[in-house]
Design a protein around this motif. Structure first.
Motif, PDB file in Angstrom:
ATOM      1  N   ALA A 118      13.300 -24.822 -28.257  1.00  0.00           N
ATOM      2  CA  ALA A 118      13.377 -24.093 -26.980  1.00  0.00           C
ATOM      3  C   ALA A 118      12.151 -23.194 -26.816  1.00  0.00           C
ATOM      4  O   ALA A 118      11.526 -23.163 -25.750  1.00  0.00           O
ATOM      5  CB  ALA A 118      14.665 -23.274 -26.909  1.00  0.00           C
ATOM      6  N   GLU A 119      11.790 -22.462 -27.874  1.00  0.00           N
ATOM      7  CA  GLU A 119      10.576 -21.633 -27.809  1.00  0.00           C
ATOM      8  C   GLU A 119       9.355 -22.489 -27.473  1.00  0.00           C
ATOM      9  O   GLU A 119       8.470 -22.088 -26.722  1.00  0.00           O
ATOM     10  CB  GLU A 119      10.315 -20.957 -29.169  1.00  0.00           C
ATOM     11  N   THR A 121       9.043 -25.048 -25.724  1.00  0.00           N
ATOM     12  CA  THR A 121       8.888 -25.560 -24.363  1.00  0.00           C
ATOM     13  C   THR A 121       7.754 -24.811 -23.655  1.00  0.00           C
ATOM     14  O   THR A 121       7.207 -25.319 -22.688  1.00  0.00           O
ATOM     15  CB  THR A 121      10.192 -25.419 -23.537  1.00  0.00           C
ATOM     16  N   ASP A 122       7.437 -23.605 -24.122  1.00  0.00           N
ATOM     17  CA  ASP A 122       6.233 -22.902 -23.665  1.00  0.00           C
ATOM     18  C   ASP A 122       5.016 -23.660 -24.200  1.00  0.00           C
ATOM     19  O   ASP A 122       4.828 -23.757 -25.426  1.00  0.00           O
ATOM     20  CB  ASP A 122       6.271 -21.466 -24.198  1.00  0.00           C
ATOM     21  N   HIS A 128       4.316 -26.326 -29.908  1.00  0.00           N
ATOM     22  CA  HIS A 128       4.443 -27.235 -28.752  1.00  0.00           C
ATOM     23  C   HIS A 128       3.890 -28.638 -29.042  1.00  0.00           C
ATOM     24  O   HIS A 128       4.574 -29.638 -28.779  1.00  0.00           O
ATOM     25  CB  HIS A 128       3.790 -26.650 -27.504  1.00  0.00           C
TER      26      HIS A 128
ATOM     27  N   GLY B  29      12.177 -15.472 -20.038  1.00  0.00           N
ATOM     28  CA  GLY B  29      11.956 -16.916 -19.922  1.00  0.00           C
ATOM     29  C   GLY B  29      10.692 -17.356 -20.633  1.00  0.00           C
ATOM     30  O   GLY B  29      10.623 -18.457 -21.183  1.00  0.00           O
ATOM     31  N   PRO B 107      11.269 -24.156 -13.081  1.00  0.00           N
ATOM     32  CA  PRO B 107      11.083 -24.267 -14.539  1.00  0.00           C
ATOM     33  C   PRO B 107      11.221 -22.928 -15.279  1.00  0.00           C
ATOM     34  O   PRO B 107      11.692 -22.907 -16.413  1.00  0.00           O
ATOM     35  CB  PRO B 107       9.661 -24.834 -14.683  1.00  0.00           C
ATOM     36  N   SER B 111      13.617 -22.526 -18.434  1.00  0.00           N
ATOM     37  CA  SER B 111      13.066 -22.071 -19.716  1.00  0.00           C
ATOM     38  C   SER B 111      13.845 -20.858 -20.227  1.00  0.00           C
ATOM     39  O   SER B 111      14.203 -20.770 -21.408  1.00  0.00           O
ATOM     40  CB  SER B 111      11.586 -21.742 -19.518  1.00  0.00           C
ATOM     41  N   GLN B 177      16.910 -30.685 -20.248  1.00  0.00           N
ATOM     42  CA  GLN B 177      16.056 -29.540 -19.904  1.00  0.00           C
ATOM     43  C   GLN B 177      14.947 -29.359 -20.936  1.00  0.00           C
ATOM     44  O   GLN B 177      13.790 -29.098 -20.577  1.00  0.00           O
ATOM     45  CB  GLN B 177      16.899 -28.268 -19.798  1.00  0.00           C
ATOM     46  N   LEU B 181      11.077 -29.788 -19.996  1.00  0.00           N
ATOM     47  CA  LEU B 181      10.132 -28.668 -20.118  1.00  0.00           C
ATOM     48  C   LEU B 181       8.946 -29.065 -20.995  1.00  0.00           C
ATOM     49  O   LEU B 181       7.815 -28.657 -20.743  1.00  0.00           O
ATOM     50  CB  LEU B 181      10.834 -27.436 -20.721  1.00  0.00           C
TER      51      LEU B 181
END
Lengths: 212, 212
Positions: A118-119, A121-122, A128, B29, B107, B111, B177, B181
């Motif tokens: 989840a982190e 996704t940045d 990433h 986010g 988004p 996020s 999701q 993302l």
């Protein structure tokens, strides 16, 4: 590492390295990558900050080692002797159910993965590129498994699309992890995954052994 | 708030409050709840730390306001005039696809939700009770929608189970999701969700309008 040197002369450093990875594993899984400081990890495993930096010069390097370790564990437990998804899609499906059952025995690992993915996704997060490659690879593998099943006449319907099935199955696995971590008693991850995989198959999967 | 007082006398405070929620929204986010400091949020919206604490005495209170704001937005956009899942399961399915299309246009929101829900798998996280209740509620709603469809003879098969379908659909939405993302061009969230929902229906859903 020069081949002539016996491994044992490296043992103390290797043990220390593994201790650090294990402490980082726990810390990243509990509070996330960003929230964990190198000082905290050094403290958790009883090394000096200089000692930690000797093994891992940056937090990014330590994160990469943790991700590699997670993959190594799953590979050893589940995929070491696999023929590969393009050679046997049914075998790949069965191993995914075993992976899910294995994950259900390691909540710390699952939590680590959920928070980091989840982190990450940045797009500026250091993990990433790892997760982007990882999802690409997982989709390719699952797509190849579905193609293999199609070529062997083992799909329930010719309308089943390989890439969409791959996306959906991976999404299901990721989403089940979140619900399972939040409400462990409500969600049976391997059972839900098995039913989803069987929904594309003409015949049910073999009953699974417990990989724990 | 006393009813006799005109709303406008509260406007400056309300605007400031909305600015703070919006800044927290963005910060949570982008880097997650834990990584965001109250000082950073105060700085981002140009208020003093005392000014921030006047509106939100704790970071937990601010987090709750952000979560409530997210739910309010989704409610206004998608669910305001809904008959409810137990009254019309087909309508609930259609609204979920519209929610997914709306999410695909926001988004930052997605996020925020992905990072917070993963963080909140830690049972000590301040948002854990919120997400636990939220997942319980979503499962109940989706289960009620499937029960309604069953009673109207609109399911593809009588073997479809309500709670398992609810778990799977929510997991799919959450997992999509993350993949979306990380690789926005690869995953069409509302299309994947629509196909999954239609897999339990005897007839396809109505083609969706764009809620954006």
């Amino acid at each position: 590492m020069p081949k002539a040197v016996p491994q044992s002369s490296y043992a103390p450093g290797r043990v220390r390295r593994e201790q650090i990875i294990s402490a980082a594993f726990t810390a990243f899984g509990a509070v996330g990558y960003r929230q964990t400081s190198m000082s905290k990890i050094a403290e958790d495993c009883g090394v000096s900050r200089a000692g930690l930096l000797h093994h891992f010069p940056t937090k990014e390097a330590l994160l990469q080692a943790v991700l590699d370790e997670r993959d190594r564990l799953a590979y050893e437990k589940i995929f070491a002797d696999a023929p590969g998804p393009q050679a046997d899609g049914l075998d790949h499906f069965e191993r995914l159910v075993r992976l899910s059952a294995y994950n259900a025995s390691t909540p710390g690992l699952v939590s680590l993965y959920a928070v980091l993915s989840a982190e990450a996704t940045d797009h500026a997060h250091p993990a990433h590129p790892y997760f982007s490659r990882r999802y690409d690879g997982s989709r390719l593998d699952l797509g190849a498994a579905v193609d293999n099943l199609r070529s062997r006449g083992l799909l329930r319907s010719p309308d089943i699309r390989s890439t969409d099935t791959a996306i959906d199955v991976i999404a299901l696995m990721d989403g089940l992890q979140i619900q399972w971590l939040i409400s462990p008693g409500v969600v049976d991850m391997p059972a839900r995954l098995r039913e989803r995989l069987e929904s594309v198959l003409a015949e049910p999967l073999a009953p699974g052994e417990d990989p724990r």
